[in-house]
Design a protein around this motif. Structure first.
Motif, mmCIF file in Angstrom:
data_model
loop_
_atom_site.group_PDB
_atom_site.id
_atom_site.type_symbol
_atom_site.label_atom_id
_atom_site.label_comp_id
_atom_site.label_asym_id
_atom_site.label_seq_id
_atom_site.Cartn_x
_atom_site.Cartn_y
_atom_site.Cartn_z
ATOM 1 N N ALA A 143 -1.265 -5.940 0.203
ATOM 2 C CA ALA A 143 0.112 -5.920 0.692
ATOM 3 C C ALA A 143 0.738 -7.270 0.384
ATOM 4 C CB ALA A 143 0.163 -5.632 2.190
ATOM 5 N N ILE A 144 1.928 -7.259 -0.221
ATOM 6 C CA ILE A 144 2.652 -8.481 -0.553
ATOM 7 C C ILE A 144 3.916 -8.511 0.276
ATOM 8 C CG2 ILE A 144 3.838 -9.764 -2.376
ATOM 9 C CD1 ILE A 144 1.934 -8.549 -4.382
ATOM 10 N N ALA A 145 4.086 -9.581 1.055
ATOM 11 C CA ALA A 145 5.248 -9.709 1.945
ATOM 12 C C ALA A 145 5.388 -8.464 2.812
ATOM 13 C CB ALA A 145 6.514 -9.965 1.142
ATOM 14 N N ASN A 146 4.260 -7.984 3.304
ATOM 15 C CA ASN A 146 4.174 -6.817 4.184
ATOM 16 C C ASN A 146 4.575 -5.513 3.490
ATOM 17 O OD1 ASN A 146 3.088 -6.634 6.776
ATOM 18 N ND2 ASN A 146 5.044 -6.014 7.646
ATOM 19 N N ASN A 159 18.481 -9.182 -10.503
ATOM 20 C CA ASN A 159 19.455 -10.271 -10.403
ATOM 21 C C ASN A 159 18.794 -11.614 -10.084
ATOM 22 O OD1 ASN A 159 21.606 -8.467 -10.865
ATOM 23 N ND2 ASN A 159 21.706 -7.945 -8.677
ATOM 24 N N GLY A 160 17.675 -11.870 -10.772
ATOM 25 C CA GLY A 160 17.007 -13.155 -10.607
ATOM 26 C C GLY A 160 16.088 -13.239 -9.405
ATOM 27 N N VAL A 161 15.938 -12.167 -8.668
ATOM 28 C CA VAL A 161 15.061 -12.133 -7.498
ATOM 29 C C VAL A 161 13.991 -11.074 -7.723
ATOM 30 C CG1 VAL A 161 14.897 -11.726 -5.017
ATOM 31 C CG2 VAL A 161 16.890 -12.908 -5.953
ATOM 32 N N THR A 162 12.740 -11.454 -7.504
ATOM 33 C CA THR A 162 11.641 -10.496 -7.667
ATOM 34 C C THR A 162 11.647 -9.502 -6.526
ATOM 35 O OG1 THR A 162 10.283 -12.100 -8.853
ATOM 36 C CG2 THR A 162 9.147 -10.239 -7.860
ATOM 37 N N GLN A 163 11.494 -8.236 -6.876
ATOM 38 C CA GLN A 163 11.475 -7.166 -5.881
ATOM 39 C C GLN A 163 10.167 -6.409 -5.994
ATOM 40 O OE1 GLN A 163 15.189 -5.110 -5.279
ATOM 41 N NE2 GLN A 163 14.147 -3.169 -4.932
ATOM 42 N N VAL A 164 9.451 -6.324 -4.865
ATOM 43 C CA VAL A 164 8.184 -5.580 -4.789
ATOM 44 C C VAL A 164 8.452 -4.294 -4.032
ATOM 45 C CG1 VAL A 164 5.791 -5.605 -4.029
ATOM 46 C CG2 VAL A 164 6.868 -7.721 -4.818
ATOM 47 N N VAL A 178 -5.221 -8.960 1.644
ATOM 48 C CA VAL A 178 -6.162 -8.230 0.789
ATOM 49 C C VAL A 178 -7.349 -7.775 1.626
ATOM 50 C CG1 VAL A 178 -7.549 -8.281 -1.304
ATOM 51 C CG2 VAL A 178 -5.492 -9.699 -1.152
ATOM 52 N N ILE A 179 -7.733 -6.520 1.474
ATOM 53 C CA ILE A 179 -8.930 -5.974 2.118
ATOM 54 C C ILE A 179 -9.920 -5.602 1.025
ATOM 55 C CG2 ILE A 179 -9.850 -3.971 3.370
ATOM 56 C CD1 ILE A 179 -7.453 -4.036 5.158
ATOM 57 N N SER A 180 -11.187 -5.924 1.256
ATOM 58 C CA SER A 180 -12.231 -5.638 0.270
ATOM 59 C C SER A 180 -13.499 -5.203 0.983
ATOM 60 C CB SER A 180 -12.508 -6.876 -0.590
ATOM 61 O OG SER A 180 -13.607 -6.657 -1.448
ATOM 62 N N ASP A 181 -14.292 -4.377 0.296
ATOM 63 C CA ASP A 181 -15.592 -3.978 0.847
ATOM 64 C C ASP A 181 -16.584 -5.127 0.803
ATOM 65 O OD1 ASP A 181 -14.762 -1.396 1.417
ATOM 66 O OD2 ASP A 181 -15.304 -0.647 -0.574
#
Length: 239
Positions: A143-146, A159-164, A178-181
């Motif tokens: 999860a990035i920025a929730n 417009n110059g801003v990254t969007q996830v 990050v969750i990992s086994d």
């Protein structure tokens, strides 16, 4: 007359020889008798009775299974269908997930006497490369920025801003969960990764927390848009 007498004598001798041979074979073969005593016979009888009881018990159990299957067949179908739906939701990121993992922080980084523009976002290319590296290190959920990362999550420049997904990264710092086994292996691989240099090139700093036992990654809370699928009407079965 003499020839006829010899023939009779030969025939009688053959019959007598055959009878002697049969008697010899009969007396040669011993009669096999059951030498078990009464105690052994009782033990054998008891074993046979126990085997019979086990077989009857097994038959009764199988009958009960068949009866329960027939009674609960519809309920089992509904349960299996619900379990399948829940599993698909989990794989699609539609459920909250908890587990051991890491929290990574992306923040601005500027060396001393730096003169130049200040970074307020992370480029889409760097984020994509970062996610690929996490997946290469066996990250299970990210999860990035929730914003839950799924197979359909778009990372692009608007417009110059990254969007996830639908979340805009217009200010720093941000957290990456990050969750990992195998969180220990993930942590050790990140510590020696060259991805830190890629962030520094964009005047950003990546820090990694110690392995944590309880990380919560939210579910993908937006509705899925289905454009190219339609429900199929079931055809009537011919009688």
């Amino acid at each position: 007359m003499k020839r006829k007498t010899i023939l009779h004598f030969t025939l009688i001798a053959a019959i007598i020889g055959f009878m002697l041979a049969v008697q010899f074979q009969t007396t040669k073969r011993p009669i096999v008798r059951d030498t078990r005593d009464i105690w052994e016979l009782r033990q054998d009888l008891k074993q046979e009775q126990e085997l019979e009881q086990q077989l009857l018990l097994e038959i009764r159990r199988n009958d009960e299974k068949i009866q329960n299957y027939e009674q609960n067949h519809l309920a089992d179908q509904q349960t299996a269908l619900q379990e399948t739906v829940d599993e698909l939701k989990k794989e699609a990121g539609l459920t909250e997930i908890r587990g051991a993992g890491l929290i990574l922080t992306i923040a601005p980084f500027y060396p001393e006497n730096y003169v130049g523009p200040i970074a307020y976002t992370v480029s889409p290319e760097l984020l994509k490369r970062f996610i690929n590296e996490l997946n290469m290190y066996d990250a299970k959920e990210i999860a990035i920025a929730n914003e839950r990362i799924t197979n359909t999550t778009a990372i692009r420049d608007v417009n110059g801003v990254t969007q996830v997904g639908n979340a805009k990264i217009s200010s720093l710092p941000i957290q990456v969960k990050v969750i990992s086994d195998d969180v220990t292996t993930l942590y050790n691989r990140l510590k020696v990764s060259t991805i830190y240099d890629d962030f520094v090139i964009e005047n950003l700093q990546l820090t990694v927390s110690e392995p944590m036992s309880a990380i919560v990654i939210p579910k993908y809370y937006r509705e899925w848009q289905i454009r190219y699928m339609e429900a199929v009407k079931a055809e009537k079965e011919e009688s």
